[in-house]
Write a protein that holds these residues in place. Structure first.
Motif, PDB file in Angstrom:
ATOM      1  N   THR A   2       0.857  -1.181   0.000  1.00 45.50           N
ATOM      2  CA  THR A   2       0.000   0.000   0.000  1.00 45.50           C
ATOM      3  C   THR A   2       0.893   1.230   0.000  1.00 45.50           C
ATOM      4  O   THR A   2       0.990   1.961   0.960  1.00 45.50           O
ATOM      5  N   GLU A   3       1.579   1.439  -1.120  1.00 44.21           N
ATOM      6  CA  GLU A   3       2.563   2.510  -1.199  1.00 44.21           C
ATOM      7  C   GLU A   3       1.944   3.782  -1.763  1.00 44.21           C
ATOM      8  O   GLU A   3       0.963   3.740  -2.487  1.00 44.21           O
ATOM      9  N   PRO A   4       2.551   4.934  -1.409  1.00 45.27           N
ATOM     10  CA  PRO A   4       2.077   6.181  -1.997  1.00 45.27           C
ATOM     11  C   PRO A   4       2.316   6.158  -3.504  1.00 45.27           C
ATOM     12  O   PRO A   4       3.204   5.481  -3.985  1.00 45.27           O
ATOM     13  N   THR A   5       1.513   6.891  -4.255  1.00 48.80           N
ATOM     14  CA  THR A   5       1.690   6.948  -5.707  1.00 48.80           C
ATOM     15  C   THR A   5       2.054   8.362  -6.087  1.00 48.80           C
ATOM     16  O   THR A   5       1.319   9.284  -5.750  1.00 48.80           O
ATOM     17  N   PRO A   6       3.159   8.610  -6.785  1.00 52.39           N
ATOM     18  CA  PRO A   6       4.197   7.636  -7.086  1.00 52.39           C
ATOM     19  C   PRO A   6       5.121   7.450  -5.882  1.00 52.39           C
ATOM     20  O   PRO A   6       5.275   8.353  -5.078  1.00 52.39           O
ATOM     21  N   LEU A   7       5.719   6.287  -5.795  1.00 52.11           N
ATOM     22  CA  LEU A   7       6.671   5.995  -4.723  1.00 52.11           C
ATOM     23  C   LEU A   7       7.977   6.700  -5.047  1.00 52.11           C
ATOM     24  O   LEU A   7       8.550   6.500  -6.119  1.00 52.11           O
ATOM     25  N   THR A   8       8.421   7.549  -4.146  1.00 53.46           N
ATOM     26  CA  THR A   8       9.655   8.296  -4.370  1.00 53.46           C
ATOM     27  C   THR A   8      10.513   8.278  -3.111  1.00 53.46           C
ATOM     28  O   THR A   8      10.011   8.055  -1.997  1.00 53.46           O
ATOM     29  N   ILE A   9      11.795   8.499  -3.325  1.00 57.43           N
ATOM     30  CA  ILE A   9      12.704   8.629  -2.196  1.00 57.43           C
ATOM     31  C   ILE A   9      12.246   9.825  -1.369  1.00 57.43           C
ATOM     32  O   ILE A   9      11.918  10.880  -1.904  1.00 57.43           O
ATOM     33  N   GLY A  10      12.198   9.638  -0.080  1.00 58.79           N
ATOM     34  CA  GLY A  10      11.741  10.687   0.833  1.00 58.79           C
ATOM     35  C   GLY A  10      10.323  10.497   1.330  1.00 58.79           C
ATOM     36  O   GLY A  10       9.918  11.164   2.277  1.00 58.79           O
ATOM     37  N   ASN A  11       9.554   9.575   0.693  1.00 56.47           N
ATOM     38  CA  ASN A  11       8.199   9.300   1.186  1.00 56.47           C
ATOM     39  C   ASN A  11       8.278   8.806   2.632  1.00 56.47           C
ATOM     40  O   ASN A  11       9.068   7.922   2.953  1.00 56.47           O
ATOM     41  N   VAL A 106      11.361   6.200   2.915  1.00 58.01           N
ATOM     42  CA  VAL A 106      11.929   5.501   1.761  1.00 58.01           C
ATOM     43  C   VAL A 106      13.253   6.186   1.424  1.00 58.01           C
ATOM     44  O   VAL A 106      13.300   7.389   1.185  1.00 58.01           O
ATOM     45  N   SER A 107      14.331   5.400   1.436  1.00 60.38           N
ATOM     46  CA  SER A 107      15.657   5.990   1.233  1.00 60.38           C
ATOM     47  C   SER A 107      16.336   5.531  -0.053  1.00 60.38           C
ATOM     48  O   SER A 107      17.330   6.122  -0.469  1.00 60.38           O
ATOM     49  N   ALA A 108      15.816   4.482  -0.693  1.00 58.61           N
ATOM     50  CA  ALA A 108      16.387   4.021  -1.959  1.00 58.61           C
ATOM     51  C   ALA A 108      15.331   3.210  -2.696  1.00 58.61           C
ATOM     52  O   ALA A 108      14.459   2.593  -2.081  1.00 58.61           O
ATOM     53  N   LEU A 109      15.430   3.210  -4.027  1.00 58.98           N
ATOM     54  CA  LEU A 109      14.495   2.464  -4.863  1.00 58.98           C
ATOM     55  C   LEU A 109      15.243   1.786  -6.000  1.00 58.98           C
ATOM     56  O   LEU A 109      16.199   2.341  -6.541  1.00 58.98           O
ATOM     57  N   THR A 110      14.804   0.576  -6.326  1.00 53.31           N
ATOM     58  CA  THR A 110      15.187  -0.079  -7.571  1.00 53.31           C
ATOM     59  C   THR A 110      13.884  -0.500  -8.232  1.00 53.31           C
ATOM     60  O   THR A 110      12.802  -0.308  -7.667  1.00 53.31           O
ATOM     61  N   ASP A 111      13.969  -1.115  -9.395  1.00 54.89           N
ATOM     62  CA  ASP A 111      12.751  -1.598 -10.036  1.00 54.89           C
ATOM     63  C   ASP A 111      12.047  -2.644  -9.187  1.00 54.89           C
ATOM     64  O   ASP A 111      10.833  -2.775  -9.233  1.00 54.89           O
ATOM     65  N   GLU A 112      12.826  -3.408  -8.404  1.00 51.77           N
ATOM     66  CA  GLU A 112      12.258  -4.517  -7.627  1.00 51.77           C
ATOM     67  C   GLU A 112      12.070  -4.237  -6.146  1.00 51.77           C
ATOM     68  O   GLU A 112      11.260  -4.886  -5.503  1.00 51.77           O
ATOM     69  N   THR A 113      12.849  -3.307  -5.587  1.00 45.29           N
ATOM     70  CA  THR A 113      12.831  -3.123  -4.136  1.00 45.29           C
ATOM     71  C   THR A 113      12.718  -1.662  -3.730  1.00 45.29           C
ATOM     72  O   THR A 113      13.035  -0.758  -4.490  1.00 45.29           O
ATOM     73  N   ALA A 136      19.246   1.548  10.847  1.00 42.70           N
ATOM     74  CA  ALA A 136      18.160   0.574  10.640  1.00 42.70           C
ATOM     75  C   ALA A 136      17.646   0.695   9.217  1.00 42.70           C
ATOM     76  O   ALA A 136      17.073   1.716   8.840  1.00 42.70           O
ATOM     77  N   LYS A 137      17.865  -0.348   8.444  1.00 37.59           N
ATOM     78  CA  LYS A 137      17.474  -0.366   7.027  1.00 37.59           C
ATOM     79  C   LYS A 137      16.699  -1.642   6.747  1.00 37.59           C
ATOM     80  O   LYS A 137      17.080  -2.729   7.159  1.00 37.59           O
ATOM     81  N   VAL A 138      15.610  -1.484   5.987  1.00 38.72           N
ATOM     82  CA  VAL A 138      14.763  -2.600   5.604  1.00 38.72           C
ATOM     83  C   VAL A 138      14.603  -2.574   4.082  1.00 38.72           C
ATOM     84  O   VAL A 138      14.237  -1.539   3.517  1.00 38.72           O
ATOM     85  N   GLU A 139      14.858  -3.701   3.439  1.00 41.04           N
ATOM     86  CA  GLU A 139      14.643  -3.815   2.011  1.00 41.04           C
ATOM     87  C   GLU A 139      13.407  -4.671   1.777  1.00 41.04           C
ATOM     88  O   GLU A 139      13.303  -5.775   2.337  1.00 41.04           O
ATOM     89  N   VAL A 140      12.466  -4.148   0.992  1.00 36.75           N
ATOM     90  CA  VAL A 140      11.221  -4.863   0.720  1.00 36.75           C
ATOM     91  C   VAL A 140      10.973  -4.968  -0.769  1.00 36.75           C
ATOM     92  O   VAL A 140      11.411  -4.125  -1.560  1.00 36.75           O
TER      93      VAL A 140
END
Length: 143
Positions: A2-11, A106-113, A136-140
């Motif tokens: 349930t991510e914000p649209t669009p998902l961006t770094i800093g959300n 949100v601190s980083a984005l790739t196409d998959e994570t 503390a970092k979580v990759e999803v």
């Protein structure tokens, strides 16, 4: 997710506040079989230099992760999670316990994570925020 649209770094993810009480420590000790007396005996905690009984580090870490699992909606989407324990979480012998406040960005984005950086703080004796988890970092999974 349930991510914000669009998902961006800093959300920013929705924050979470949890009261950790001595009863929570007892339940966690039973579930984890971690019966170290610093988690239930003020005398033993003071003997090793702690101000009082402290919360289990893994309980603090797992509680902080709830910000992310609530956000993604499926704990199985968590690929990795790491942190350092920077300060103990003292838990007083009262009904209120210690308020743990958790935020995530949100601190980083790739196409998959998506990578989320968590901040977990308590109020210190001087009234200032005390950071209890570091890096503390979580990759999803994004999908």
């Amino acid at each position: 997710m349930t991510e914000p649209t669009p998902l961006t770094i800093g959300n920013e993810l929705p924050s979470l506040t949890v009261d950790l009480t001595r009863a929570d420590l007892v339940r966690y000790a039973g579930a984890s079989t971690d019966f170290n007396p610093i988690h239930w005996s003020d005398r033993m905690a003071r003997k090793v230099g702690m101000p009082s009984v402290i919360a289990h580090g893994m309980l603090t870490m797992a509680t902080a992760l709830r910000v992310v699992t609530d956000w993604v909606g499926d704990p199985a989407k968590v690929r990795s999670y790491s942190c350092r324990f920077t300060k103990p979480v003292p838990v007083p012998d009262d009904d209120a316990g210690t308020e743990l406040r958790i935020t995530g960005v949100v601190s980083a984005l790739t196409d998959e994570t998506a990578t989320v950086t968590l901040t977990a703080v308590i109020t210190g004796p001087d009234g200032e925020d005390v950071k209890v988890l570091g890096n503390a970092k979580v990759e999803v999974d994004r999908g």
